[in-house]
Design a protein around this motif. Structure first.
Motif, PDB file in Angstrom:
ATOM      1  N   PRO A  22       0.836  -1.206   0.000  1.00 24.13           N
ATOM      2  CA  PRO A  22       0.000   0.000   0.000  1.00 24.13           C
ATOM      3  C   PRO A  22       0.868   1.253   0.000  1.00 24.13           C
ATOM      4  CG  PRO A  22       0.016  -1.031   2.164  1.00 24.13           C
ATOM      5  CD  PRO A  22       0.703  -1.986   1.239  1.00 24.13           C
ATOM      6  N   ALA A  23       0.293   2.338  -0.509  1.00 27.30           N
ATOM      7  CA  ALA A  23       1.055   3.586  -0.647  1.00 27.30           C
ATOM      8  C   ALA A  23       1.610   4.078   0.676  1.00 27.30           C
ATOM      9  CB  ALA A  23       0.173   4.652  -1.285  1.00 27.30           C
ATOM     10  N   ARG A  24       0.923   3.781   1.783  1.00 27.93           N
ATOM     11  CA  ARG A  24       1.392   4.264   3.086  1.00 27.93           C
ATOM     12  C   ARG A  24       2.749   3.666   3.471  1.00 27.93           C
ATOM     13  NH1 ARG A  24       0.339  -0.060   6.417  1.00 27.93           N
ATOM     14  NH2 ARG A  24      -1.376  -1.410   5.747  1.00 27.93           N
ATOM     15  N   LYS A  25       3.145   2.559   2.830  1.00 30.38           N
ATOM     16  CA  LYS A  25       4.436   1.934   3.131  1.00 30.38           C
ATOM     17  C   LYS A  25       5.593   2.582   2.359  1.00 30.38           C
ATOM     18  CE  LYS A  25       4.903  -1.587   5.026  1.00 30.38           C
ATOM     19  NZ  LYS A  25       5.270  -1.921   6.419  1.00 30.38           N
ATOM     20  N   MET A  26       5.242   3.451   1.410  1.00 34.60           N
ATOM     21  CA  MET A  26       6.271   4.011   0.541  1.00 34.60           C
ATOM     22  C   MET A  26       6.727   5.385   1.021  1.00 34.60           C
ATOM     23  SD  MET A  26       6.392   1.502  -1.406  1.00 34.60           S
ATOM     24  CE  MET A  26       7.742   2.226  -2.329  1.00 34.60           C
ATOM     25  N   PRO A  27       8.004   5.718   0.826  1.00 34.26           N
ATOM     26  CA  PRO A  27       8.481   7.060   1.173  1.00 34.26           C
ATOM     27  C   PRO A  27       7.752   8.116   0.332  1.00 34.26           C
ATOM     28  CG  PRO A  27      10.326   5.560   0.776  1.00 34.26           C
ATOM     29  CD  PRO A  27       9.099   4.855   0.324  1.00 34.26           C
ATOM     30  N   PRO A  28       7.271   9.185   0.925  1.00 30.18           N
ATOM     31  CA  PRO A  28       6.566  10.226   0.160  1.00 30.18           C
ATOM     32  C   PRO A  28       7.398  10.788  -0.998  1.00 30.18           C
ATOM     33  CG  PRO A  28       6.206  10.551   2.500  1.00 30.18           C
ATOM     34  CD  PRO A  28       7.237   9.455   2.372  1.00 30.18           C
ATOM     35  N   ALA A  29       8.704  10.930  -0.798  1.00 29.40           N
ATOM     36  CA  ALA A  29       9.557  11.468  -1.869  1.00 29.40           C
ATOM     37  C   ALA A  29       9.580  10.532  -3.080  1.00 29.40           C
ATOM     38  CB  ALA A  29      10.978  11.684  -1.345  1.00 29.40           C
ATOM     39  N   PHE A  30       9.458   9.244  -2.823  1.00 28.04           N
ATOM     40  CA  PHE A  30       9.409   8.247  -3.905  1.00 28.04           C
ATOM     41  C   PHE A  30       8.140   8.443  -4.727  1.00 28.04           C
ATOM     42  CE2 PHE A  30       8.158   3.960  -5.371  1.00 28.04           C
ATOM     43  CZ  PHE A  30       9.319   3.543  -6.009  1.00 28.04           C
ATOM     44  N   LEU A  31       7.013   8.609  -4.054  1.00 32.19           N
ATOM     45  CA  LEU A  31       5.743   8.805  -4.737  1.00 32.19           C
ATOM     46  C   LEU A  31       5.730  10.137  -5.494  1.00 32.19           C
ATOM     47  CD1 LEU A  31       3.352   7.677  -1.854  1.00 32.19           C
ATOM     48  CD2 LEU A  31       4.304   6.274  -3.702  1.00 32.19           C
TER      49      LEU A  31
ATOM     50  N   VAL B 275      24.942  13.667  -4.364  1.00 30.26           N
ATOM     51  CA  VAL B 275      24.046  13.045  -5.346  1.00 30.26           C
ATOM     52  C   VAL B 275      23.567  11.690  -4.840  1.00 30.26           C
ATOM     53  CG1 VAL B 275      23.871  12.116  -7.696  1.00 30.26           C
ATOM     54  CG2 VAL B 275      25.085  14.271  -7.294  1.00 30.26           C
ATOM     55  N   LEU B 276      24.469  10.926  -4.261  1.00 32.47           N
ATOM     56  CA  LEU B 276      24.093   9.628  -3.700  1.00 32.47           C
ATOM     57  C   LEU B 276      23.105   9.802  -2.546  1.00 32.47           C
ATOM     58  CD1 LEU B 276      27.580   7.888  -3.749  1.00 32.47           C
ATOM     59  CD2 LEU B 276      25.577   7.182  -5.063  1.00 32.47           C
ATOM     60  N   ARG B 277      23.361  10.770  -1.687  1.00 32.67           N
ATOM     61  CA  ARG B 277      22.439  11.030  -0.572  1.00 32.67           C
ATOM     62  C   ARG B 277      21.032  11.321  -1.088  1.00 32.67           C
ATOM     63  NH1 ARG B 277      27.038  13.934   1.797  1.00 32.67           N
ATOM     64  NH2 ARG B 277      27.631  12.961   3.764  1.00 32.67           N
ATOM     65  N   GLU B 278      20.943  12.228  -2.060  1.00 39.42           N
ATOM     66  CA  GLU B 278      19.643  12.633  -2.594  1.00 39.42           C
ATOM     67  C   GLU B 278      18.943  11.471  -3.304  1.00 39.42           C
ATOM     68  OE1 GLU B 278      20.449  15.974  -5.076  1.00 39.42           O
ATOM     69  OE2 GLU B 278      21.104  17.257  -3.410  1.00 39.42           O
ATOM     70  N   SER B 279      19.705  10.689  -4.045  1.00 40.66           N
ATOM     71  CA  SER B 279      19.109   9.587  -4.807  1.00 40.66           C
ATOM     72  C   SER B 279      18.548   8.510  -3.896  1.00 40.66           C
ATOM     73  CB  SER B 279      20.143   8.981  -5.759  1.00 40.66           C
ATOM     74  OG  SER B 279      20.628   9.946  -6.670  1.00 40.66           O
ATOM     75  N   PHE B 280      19.323   8.116  -2.880  1.00 44.84           N
ATOM     76  CA  PHE B 280      18.878   7.042  -2.003  1.00 44.84           C
ATOM     77  C   PHE B 280      17.873   7.531  -0.955  1.00 44.84           C
ATOM     78  CE2 PHE B 280      22.408   5.026  -4.054  1.00 44.84           C
ATOM     79  CZ  PHE B 280      22.021   3.688  -4.133  1.00 44.84           C
ATOM     80  N   ALA B 281      17.819   8.847  -0.728  1.00 48.32           N
ATOM     81  CA  ALA B 281      16.775   9.388   0.149  1.00 48.32           C
ATOM     82  C   ALA B 281      15.401   9.161  -0.460  1.00 48.32           C
ATOM     83  CB  ALA B 281      17.006  10.879   0.389  1.00 48.32           C
ATOM     84  N   LEU B 282      15.333   9.044  -1.780  1.00 47.70           N
ATOM     85  CA  LEU B 282      14.055   8.816  -2.455  1.00 47.70           C
ATOM     86  C   LEU B 282      13.442   7.464  -2.097  1.00 47.70           C
ATOM     87  CD1 LEU B 282      15.002  10.199  -5.988  1.00 47.70           C
ATOM     88  CD2 LEU B 282      13.439  11.265  -4.345  1.00 47.70           C
TER      89      LEU B 282
END
Length: 238
Positions: A77-86, A148-155
């Motif tokens: 479900p969407a609630r399990k996903m990081p908001p930045a990913f969505l 760049v790595l920080r920002e990418s994996f924060a997603l």
């Protein structure tokens, strides 16, 4: 799920190519003159560094893609996903639509945006794999620069993958700042790629860099596996 990413296993296997190149020695009978032999060794070492960085960059992108593949397979479900990913996939489609000229196609795509992507923001609805793309996620990682790595994996919900990797290495007995070491290696790679012949890594340097990337890759793999488990474990919290 395995405790290691498939992308990490692929990276480990790719180092065999580097070992073959590092086996080249300046006393090769094909290069009788000493100065030519040294030039050969320098060229091989420079090529090894470029390859090593490319292989690790491929691993990092593969790790992000593997996260998407697992999410699409489980469809949490969407609630399990990081908001930045969505937000990433919604924003990408909005930008795509905004770039279109006025007309029927733009209207149609705008209508579909609200019907197809609304599920991403309904916390109890499962993720639709058709609106998620591993290519969109992996292309956010444009280099191996620490930020760049920080920002990418924060997603994918990893707060600071560089600090996590540093802690992981220190726990293994390696006292090294991952951000500083990465900057050093990537800067050397960039200088070589831009034709700076003054950069001449030694075989000892390269062996050190390979071991460093193996350790960092192991740390990244651990972080991403944990992120996958957090997103894809469907049992309710205790």
């Amino acid at each position: 799920m395995s405790t290691k990413l498939a992308a990490y296993e692929d990276f480990v296997n790719s180092t065999a190519e580097l070992n073959l190149l590092l086996a080249v020695r300046p006393h090769s009978p094909l290069v009788p003159r000493a100065d030519e032999a040294i030039q050969l060794e320098n060229a091989v070492h420079r090529a090894c560094l470029v390859l090593l960085v490319a292989h690790f960059e491929g691993f990092a992108k593969g790790a992000l893609s593997e996260y998407v593949d697992e999410v699409c397979a489980v469809r949490p479900p969407a609630r399990k996903m990081p908001p930045a990913f969505l937000e990433l996939f919604t924003r990408d489609r909005i930008q795509e639509i905004a770039s279109l000229p006025p007309g029927v196609d733009r209207v149609h795509r705008t209508r579909r945006l609200f019907t197809a992507f609304s599920a991403l923001w309904d916390q109890e609805r499962t993720i639709d794999p058709q609106v998620i793309s591993s290519k969109i996620l992996s292309r956010q990682m444009t280099s191996l620069k620490p930020d760049v790595l920080r920002e990418s994996f924060a997603l994918i919900g990893i707060d600071d993958i560089i600090d996590s990797a540093t802690s992981h290495l220190q726990g293994s007995g390696l006292s090294v700042r991952v951000d500083i070491k990465l900057e050093e290696i990537v800067n050397k790679r960039n200088l070589i790629a831009h034709g700076d012949y003054s950069v001449k890594p030694t075989s000892a340097d390269l062996e050190d860099y390979v071991q460093f990337f193996m350790a960092v890759g192991d740390a990244f793999s651990t972080c991403v596996v944990r992120a996958i488990e957090e997103a894809c474990t469907l049992r309710p919290p205790v």
